[in-house]
Design a protein around this motif. Structure first.
Motif, PDB file in Angstrom:
ATOM      1  N   ARG A 183     -55.607  42.940  28.285  1.00 49.40           N
ATOM      2  CA  ARG A 183     -54.598  43.220  29.565  1.00 49.40           C
ATOM      3  C   ARG A 183     -54.126  44.732  29.741  1.00 49.40           C
ATOM      4  NH1 ARG A 183     -51.295  39.152  27.911  1.00 49.40           N
ATOM      5  NH2 ARG A 183     -49.186  40.401  27.144  1.00 49.40           N
ATOM      6  N   GLU A 184     -53.312  45.257  28.884  1.00 52.64           N
ATOM      7  CA  GLU A 184     -52.546  46.371  28.810  1.00 52.64           C
ATOM      8  C   GLU A 184     -53.149  46.413  27.697  1.00 52.64           C
ATOM      9  OE1 GLU A 184     -48.851  45.238  29.647  1.00 52.64           O
ATOM     10  OE2 GLU A 184     -48.202  47.326  30.296  1.00 52.64           O
ATOM     11  N   GLY A 233     -52.699  41.511  25.084  1.00 49.78           N
ATOM     12  CA  GLY A 233     -54.163  40.367  25.312  1.00 49.78           C
ATOM     13  C   GLY A 233     -55.689  40.637  24.876  1.00 49.78           C
TER      14      GLY A 233
END
Ligand code: ASP
Ligand code: MG
Length: 405
Positions: free
Chosen positions: A331-332, A268
């Motif tokens: 995101r991660e 992301g």
């Protein structure tokens, strides 16, 4: 009558008995009417011993002084080999790198050869002597002793062969050639009669550690025919040379693998200019080498970014990435350090279609899931779970018919 440069590695000159054996081999070559220049490494273990001696004084010895120390290993073997040759009635002269003007830059511990003054060597050869030269060392413009990096004697031999316009550079070592893959993984692995420089570079950089990579680059650049042979067994070894025009090439010449891989993914990531550089620059700045890189096609203005590093660098890279991910609003971050890389290599790939699909089908038939793929003109690499290394390499070795002569 030809001119041959032979190089004997550390295990070939490990003790006086073996040095005498090497002297006999040299004399046999000479009796076959060849002129000979011989490059030797230090006795096996000696360079390591010298490094630990220095490190027992300080963890960071000055590179210039370390080179003075390390160069003594090869000075011992050139003298012993010449003593052995002379004792068997073969005229010989030993020379350090400086004495035959192996001029390098001043990058201590990893110097590069700039040029070689071959006059002295030619004079001795003309007088009928065998010339024995210390590998791994040179001298910079100001007369400082330098060394060429671990395994550097291979490069000395190739550089001498090039400077002397030798007919062949022969590297004698403890294996009898270059194999289709590691025989410890595939017992049916076969010695290759010949392989191109390009293929050898891919094989070497992927972990088939027979020759110092730099020596192959050098040989390729100056077109030096390079042969790897065993010091202990008779045989033709493997000739490393240019691609022959019009010759029917095998589709695949060899399979290399690398057990030391780890992969990291940033999920992301905003899909905008500069992101790849923002992710990778801090990793590179930390001295971490990056191997494969994959970026996905963007979806909903974000994308996923994956790359591989050496397993030893995994924890550090993960730490750095977590930081970057936060800054980028990704995101991660995920990762996996239980992966390995398998590569099939061959110049024949250029003219044969369907190599990739054969590779992928073979892995699929074994139930092996491919996690990453990358390709170049003469190589296809896949990343898979580490538990599939043996199975994957064996299946591919079979599928591409590498076991049969
Ligand atoms: N003696 C050096 C080393 O151990 C150079 C060589 O053997 O090629 O790395
Ligand atoms: Mg070596």
């Amino acid at each position: 009558m030809g001119l041959i440069v032979q190089k004997y590695g550390g295990t070939s000159v490990a003790n006086p008995e073996r040095i005498k054996k090497v002297a006999e081999k040299i004399i046999a070559t000479r009796n076959a009417n060849h002129r000979l220049v011989v490059v030797v490494s230090a006795m096996s273990g000696e360079t390591d011993r010298l490094i630990s001696l220095a490190k027992s004084i300080t963890s960071r010895p000055k590179p210039r002084e370390l080179d003075v120390l390390l160069s003594t290993g090869e000075q011992v073997t050139i003298a012993l080999l010449s003593i052995a040759l002379e004792s068997l009635g073969c005229p010989a002269h030993s020379y350090t790198g400086a004495q035959v003007h192996i001029r390098t830059d001043s990058a201590h511990n990893k110097a590069r050869i700039m040029d070689i003054d071959a006059a002295r060597v030619h004079k001795d050869l003309g007088d009928g002597r065998v010339v024995v030269v210390a590998g791994f060392q040179g001298v910079d413009e100001s007369g400082n002793i330098t060394t060429l990096g671990r395994g550097g004697s291979d490069t000395t031999a190739v550089a001498l062969a090039s400077a002397l316009k030798a007919d062949e550079c022969q590297i004698y070592t403890d294996v009898d050639g270059v194999y289709t893959t590691d025989p410890r993984v595939v017992p049916e692995a076969r010695r290759l009669d010949r392989i191109t420089y390009e293929e050898m570079l891919e094989m070497a950089s992927l972990g088939a550690k027979v020759l110092q990579i730099r020596s192959v680059e050098f040989a390729s650049k100056y077109n030096v025919p390079l042969r790897v042979l065993s010091s202990f067994e008779e045989g033709q070894g493997t000739l490393i040379t240019t691609e022959e025009e019009g010759m029917e090439q095998a589709q695949i010449s060899g399979i290399a693998f690398n057990r030391d891989e780890a992969k990291l993914t940033v999920l992301g990531v905003p899909d905008q200019p500069g992101v790849a550089s923002q992710i990778l620059s801090p990793i590179a700045d930390d001295g971490i080498e990056i191997d494969m890189i994959v970026q996905n096609v963007a979806q909903d203005s974000t994308t996923d970014f994956t790359f591989t590093v050496h397993r030893n660098d995994y924890d550090r890279a993960l730490e750095i990435l977590q930081d970057i991910a936060k800054k980028l609003g990704a995101r991660e971050v995920t990762g996996d350090d239980k992966i390995i890389k398998i590569s099939i290599i061959g110049v024949g790939m250029r003219s044969h279609a369907g190599i990739a699909s054969t590779m992928f089908k073979t892995l699929a038939n074994e139930g092996i899931n491919i996690r990453m793929i990358s390709t170049s003109e003469i190589k296809i690499s896949v990343v898979v779970d580490e538990k599939y290394l043996e199975l994957g390499v064996r299946a591919l070795h079979d599928a591409f018919g590498l076991s049969q002569a």
